[in-house]
Design a protein around this motif. Structure first.
Motif, PDB file in Angstrom:
ATOM      1  N   VAL A   1       2.625   9.837   9.281  1.00 18.49           N
ATOM      2  CA  VAL A   1       2.504   8.479   9.782  1.00 18.49           C
ATOM      3  C   VAL A   1       3.691   7.597   9.449  1.00 18.49           C
ATOM      4  CG1 VAL A   1       0.014   8.412   9.897  1.00 18.49           C
ATOM      5  CG2 VAL A   1       1.150   7.893   7.751  1.00 18.49           C
ATOM      6  N   VAL A   2       4.558   8.022   8.595  1.00 16.40           N
ATOM      7  CA  VAL A   2       5.753   7.205   8.334  1.00 16.40           C
ATOM      8  C   VAL A   2       6.984   8.066   8.385  1.00 16.40           C
ATOM      9  CG1 VAL A   2       4.711   5.400   6.989  1.00 16.40           C
ATOM     10  CG2 VAL A   2       5.408   7.469   5.842  1.00 16.40           C
TER      11      VAL A   2
ATOM     12  N   ARG B   1       3.932  10.181  -8.534  1.00 13.99           N
ATOM     13  CA  ARG B   1       2.958   9.973  -7.458  1.00 13.99           C
ATOM     14  C   ARG B   1       3.481   9.082  -6.323  1.00 13.99           C
ATOM     15  NH1 ARG B   1      -2.817   8.279  -9.542  1.00 13.99           N
ATOM     16  NH2 ARG B   1      -3.359   8.895  -7.414  1.00 13.99           N
TER      17      ARG B   1
ATOM     18  N   PHE C   1      -6.574   4.881  -6.434  1.00 13.87           N
ATOM     19  CA  PHE C   1      -5.351   5.192  -7.180  1.00 13.87           C
ATOM     20  C   PHE C   1      -5.531   5.020  -8.688  1.00 13.87           C
ATOM     21  CE2 PHE C   1      -1.322   4.029  -9.141  1.00 13.87           C
ATOM     22  CZ  PHE C   1      -0.502   5.059  -8.713  1.00 13.87           C
TER      23      PHE C   1
ATOM     24  N   TYR D   1      -4.106   6.176   7.381  1.00 13.99           N
ATOM     25  CA  TYR D   1      -2.933   5.879   6.562  1.00 13.99           C
ATOM     26  C   TYR D   1      -2.526   4.421   6.776  1.00 13.99           C
ATOM     27  CZ  TYR D   1      -2.266  10.759   5.299  1.00 13.99           C
ATOM     28  OH  TYR D   1      -2.437  12.008   4.771  1.00 13.99           O
TER      29      TYR D   1
ATOM     30  N   LEU E   1       7.827   9.628  -1.921  1.00  9.73           N
ATOM     31  CA  LEU E   1       8.407   8.815  -0.841  1.00  9.73           C
ATOM     32  C   LEU E   1       9.899   9.091  -0.659  1.00  9.73           C
ATOM     33  CD1 LEU E   1       6.600   5.387  -1.375  1.00  9.73           C
ATOM     34  CD2 LEU E   1       6.220   7.050   0.441  1.00  9.73           C
TER      35      LEU E   1
ATOM     36  N   LEU F   1       6.028  -1.288  -4.358  1.00  8.81           N
ATOM     37  CA  LEU F   1       5.179  -0.091  -4.425  1.00  8.81           C
ATOM     38  C   LEU F   1       5.119   0.417  -5.867  1.00  8.81           C
ATOM     39  CD1 LEU F   1       6.262   1.849  -1.209  1.00  8.81           C
ATOM     40  CD2 LEU F   1       4.222   0.468  -1.582  1.00  8.81           C
TER      41      LEU F   1
ATOM     42  N   LEU G   1       0.859  -1.191   0.000  1.00 14.66           N
ATOM     43  CA  LEU G   1       0.000   0.000   0.000  1.00 14.66           C
ATOM     44  C   LEU G   1       0.891   1.236   0.000  1.00 14.66           C
ATOM     45  CD1 LEU G   1      -2.674  -1.102   2.622  1.00 14.66           C
ATOM     46  CD2 LEU G   1      -2.951  -0.954   0.140  1.00 14.66           C
ATOM     47  N   PHE G   2       0.410   2.298  -0.602  1.00 15.81           N
ATOM     48  CA  PHE G   2       1.208   3.513  -0.685  1.00 15.81           C
ATOM     49  C   PHE G   2       1.131   4.226   0.680  1.00 15.81           C
ATOM     50  CE2 PHE G   2      -0.732   3.040  -5.044  1.00 15.81           C
ATOM     51  CZ  PHE G   2       0.336   2.305  -5.527  1.00 15.81           C
ATOM     52  N   PRO G   3       2.243   4.300   1.405  1.00 19.62           N
ATOM     53  CA  PRO G   3       2.170   4.759   2.802  1.00 19.62           C
ATOM     54  C   PRO G   3       1.846   6.228   2.965  1.00 19.62           C
ATOM     55  CG  PRO G   3       4.457   4.426   2.143  1.00 19.62           C
ATOM     56  CD  PRO G   3       3.603   3.936   1.011  1.00 19.62           C
ATOM     57  N   HIS G   4       2.048   7.011   1.888  1.00 14.21           N
ATOM     58  CA  HIS G   4       1.818   8.449   1.986  1.00 14.21           C
ATOM     59  C   HIS G   4       0.417   8.825   1.527  1.00 14.21           C
ATOM     60  CE1 HIS G   4       3.019   7.463  -2.020  1.00 14.21           C
ATOM     61  NE2 HIS G   4       2.836   8.674  -2.477  1.00 14.21           N
ATOM     62  N   MET G   5      -0.402   7.833   1.205  1.00 12.55           N
ATOM     63  CA  MET G   5      -1.780   8.110   0.777  1.00 12.55           C
ATOM     64  C   MET G   5      -2.750   7.502   1.785  1.00 12.55           C
ATOM     65  SD  MET G   5      -1.685   7.311  -3.277  1.00 12.55           S
ATOM     66  CE  MET G   5      -0.562   8.151  -4.383  1.00 12.55           C
TER      67      MET G   5
ATOM     68  N   PRO H   1       0.170   2.703   7.465  1.00 11.15           N
ATOM     69  CA  PRO H   1       0.967   2.234   8.606  1.00 11.15           C
ATOM     70  C   PRO H   1       0.175   2.115   9.905  1.00 11.15           C
ATOM     71  CG  PRO H   1       2.194   3.870   7.371  1.00 11.15           C
ATOM     72  CD  PRO H   1       0.795   3.868   6.827  1.00 11.15           C
TER      73      PRO H   1
ATOM     74  N   THR I   1       5.464  15.012   4.234  1.00 12.42           N
ATOM     75  CA  THR I   1       5.589  14.061   3.139  1.00 12.42           C
ATOM     76  C   THR I   1       4.630  12.888   3.206  1.00 12.42           C
ATOM     77  OG1 THR I   1       7.334  12.972   4.369  1.00 12.42           O
ATOM     78  CG2 THR I   1       8.012  14.551   2.701  1.00 12.42           C
ATOM     79  N   THR I   2       4.270  12.455   4.382  1.00 14.43           N
ATOM     80  CA  THR I   2       3.470  11.229   4.456  1.00 14.43           C
ATOM     81  C   THR I   2       2.304  11.358   5.407  1.00 14.43           C
ATOM     82  OG1 THR I   2       4.828  10.351   6.218  1.00 14.43           O
ATOM     83  CG2 THR I   2       5.487   9.786   3.978  1.00 14.43           C
TER      84      THR I   2
END
Lengths: 324, 326
Positions: free
Chosen positions: B325-326, B227, A98, A125, B232, B210, A86-90, A127, B321-322
């Motif tokens: 959460v990361v 994207r 997506f 998110y 990332l 990813l 999964l895209f962690p920043h979305m 994570p 950036t995220t």
């Protein structure tokens, strides 16, 4: 949509011998094909090659249309990864949505998430999610683009047992009408989800067929062992040889669940091991120089002398020459 | 009984922060006291001893105390000169330099030139970093070339640039010696490895799956970079840019050889002015005006660099950036 792939690809990594995958698979419309094999057999590499992630030789066709010369984004597949990817920043919703930018007709992310029982996660998110939640979101992301074929790479492997069972049930519903290729090393999952099974070993397909054929009529001792059958070399079991009319270099296979355990039967043996598995016991019995596994609700003690019955109709003969 | 690890980790965030504040306050007070009585050496010993005692109180393990004590010697070597440098500045001299238009130009050039070098390093270094993260034939050769400036003495780097791009070199129509282009080139030469390596590490830390997930669900390679991979890796890119910028700010050797003083457009005066790169200017001031005068200019340069560094660090925290959460 039907999928046909007859691909070969070579993979190399620093410090390791190169690995060659050369396999052919065919999936009919609406069919779930499970690629089953031990770790390192090349099943994931085969799936990724079919998806277009790796350079390969040989055709991949969808309903006869060759897609092997096109990049992954033009192959019309959905993919569910073992480690979710999964895209962690979305957010969850952005993950599921997506593909909408690239596909004309996509499913509504909220509806999909609700269908899969994770409607309340849309603004979270990845994570922050549990493994089961992540895999449901990953499944929703793949389904959202209405793919012609779903490719699933051990989606249950990283989950705990209750979550795995729950998601397996949901997957069975999702895949009921879908054309899908499902990679796993878990024979229980394979039996639960497959319309047909392909067994892979060392980069090649060693047997394909219905679950019934694979589990009850394995073509080699390797397939028999991997699918959980007893593999009995009659040279090592003289007391069994008398009961079966087979050539000297043959081995016979029989499913553990076909072997009856009791006070009377075809052959006598000594209990070697008893392992509790949910509501039943898996009992290993030594007969001459071989061991035979069976399931029973009884709880024998190690060292007990017991009788086993091996119904002739459930015994399958396979050639040693086919051993892998 | 709690183990030492449990003790260490059982400190809550508030307690840990309080401890840090108390520790720093005590250090500041003792430094001020020893400096006032003209005995800064005493502070060096205090810093080592107080670190050892604090480590013992927190952990109680001799191994940790030994590590902390040895580490504190290095901290003394790094921090004590800095503390003394700041403390020994003459405020009136600093103010005088801060009001000098010539120093303004130097400070402007000292930020602006490295910024151009860092941007150039990123624009051309990030694509290279992405390629390096994926691997290609001949990669070790390219990696060696990228890292070469790290081991070449920087005055030698300046000479190499003059041979390569100066009179008789490639691009004879471009003037390198004593020009802004030459200065940026010299800075980029020595700072690009930082940008490339930081960005490459960021790309390498992204799971290939990813990108696979992005591609299989419809995104092209460009879109996947825009994207997924780019966002990332943005922290790594920014870190690389900041490192490259910081390295360029501190560059002396290569710039002194290639562009001792340069003409550039100075917006606050609306025209071309001539100035030296800040480290070159500080060195010249030291030779001509002595330690105190050069110290005041160095103090201003250090302040400006520190402020910019903190701003960039703040702007590139997780939340940008995220989603934090990361």
């Amino acid at each position: 949509m039907s999928l046909h792939a007859d691909v070969s690809a070579t993979f190399s990594a620093d410090g390791a011998e190169s690995f060659h995958v050369d396999a052919e698979i065919e999936v009919e419309h609406g069919e779930s094909l499970v690629i089953l094999g031990p770790s390192g057999s090349g099943k994931t590499l085969l799936l990724e090659t079919v998806a277009g992630f790796h350079p390969h030789d040989g055709p991949v066709t969808l309903d006869g249309r060759r897609v092997s010369d096109t990049p992954p984004e033009e192959r019309d597949f959905g993919f569910v990864f073992q480690d979710y990817a999964l895209f962690p920043h979305m957010t969850v919703r952005e993950n599921v949505d997506f593909g909408s930018r690239y596909h004309g007709d996509t499913r509504d992310p909220d509806d999909l998430l609700a269908e899969l029982g994770v409607a309340g996660l849309t603004d979270r998110y990845p994570p922050t999610l549990s493994g089961g939640e992540k895999q449901r979101v990953a499944l929703a992301r793949a389904l959202a683009v209405r793919p012609a074929v779903m490719l699933l790479d051990e989606p249950l492997a990283a989950l705990d047992v209750p979550t795995r069972q729950s998601l397996r049930d949901d997957l069975a519903d999702v895949l009921a009408d879908a054309t899908a290729v499902y990679v796993t090393h878990n024979r229980t999952t394979a039996r639960a989800l497959a319309d047909r099974i392909v067994i892979m070993n060392e980069g090649n397909v060693v047997q394909s067929g219905t679950p019934e054929e694979i589990f009850y009529r394995p073509e080699s001792p390797m397939v028999a062992r991997f699918t959980g059958s007893n593999v009995i070399d009659l040279d090592d079991a003289p007391s069994l040889r008398a009961a079966f009319d087979v050539e000297s270099d043959d081995v016979v296979t029989i499913r553990p669940e076909s072997v009856a355990f009791g006070d009377d039967g075809d052959v006598r043996g000594t209990v070697e091991r008893v392992v509790r598995e949910d509501a039943t016991n898996r009992v290993t019995v030594a007969v001459d120089r071989v061991t035979i596994e069976t399931f029973t609700e009884q709880t024998p003690a190690v060292g007990d002398e017991v009788w086993l019955t091996l119904p002739e109709s459930d015994i399958h003969v396979c050639r040693q020459a086919a051993a892998v | 009984m709690a183990t030492s690890a449990e003790t260490r980790f059982s400190l809550s965030g508030v307690k840990r922060n309080s401890l840090v504040v108390v520790f720093v306050a005590v250090q500041a007070l003792v430094f001020a006291g020893t400096y006032t009585v003209g005995r800064p050496t005493w502070y060096a010993f205090f810093m080592i001893a107080s670190t050892a005692v604090t480590a013992f109180a927190l952990d109680g393990d001799r191994f940790t105390v030994a590590l902390a004590t040895m580490g504190s010697v290095l901290m003394v070597a790094l921090a004590l000169p800095l503390f003394l440098f700041v403390s020994r500045q003459v405020p009136s001299l600093v103010i005088e330099q801060a009001l000098d238009p010539g120093v303004h130009r130097v400070l402007y050039l000292g930020v602006y030139g490295p910024l151009l070098a860092a941007l150039a390093s990123l624009v051309f270094g990030v694509p290279l970093a992405h390629l390096l993260s994926k691997g290609f034939p001949g990669q070790p050769l390219v990696e060696s070339l990228v890292d070469l400036p790290l081991v070449v003495p920087h005055s030698v780097a300046g000479i190499i640039i003059l041979f390569g791009f100066g009179k008789g070199g490639a691009f004879p129509s471009i003037s390198v010696l004593g020009s802004m282009i030459g200065m940026v080139l010299a800075m980029a030469f020595v700072s690009a490895p930082y940008a490339v390596n930081a960005a490459r590490e960021a790309f390498e830390s992204i799971d290939d799956r990813l990108e696979y997930a992005s591609r299989i669900h419809g995104a092209s390679r460009w879109e996947t970079f825009r994207r997924i991979t780019g966002p990332l890796a943005v922290r790594g890119m920014v870190t690389g840019g900041v490192l490259a910028w910081a390295r360029a700010v501190s560059e002396f050797g290569a710039v002194a050889v290639v562009a001792y003083s340069v003409s550039f457009f100075y917006p606050f005066e609306g025209g071309e002015v001539t100035a030296q790169h800040a480290p070159v200017f500080v060195y010249n001031t030291y030779l001509q005006g002595g330690l105190e005068q050069s110290g005041a200019v160095a103090f201003l340069l250090l302040s400006v660099s520190g402020i910019i560094f903190l701003i960039v660090r703040y702007l590139t925290t997780d939340t940008t950036t995220t989603g934090g959460v990361v």
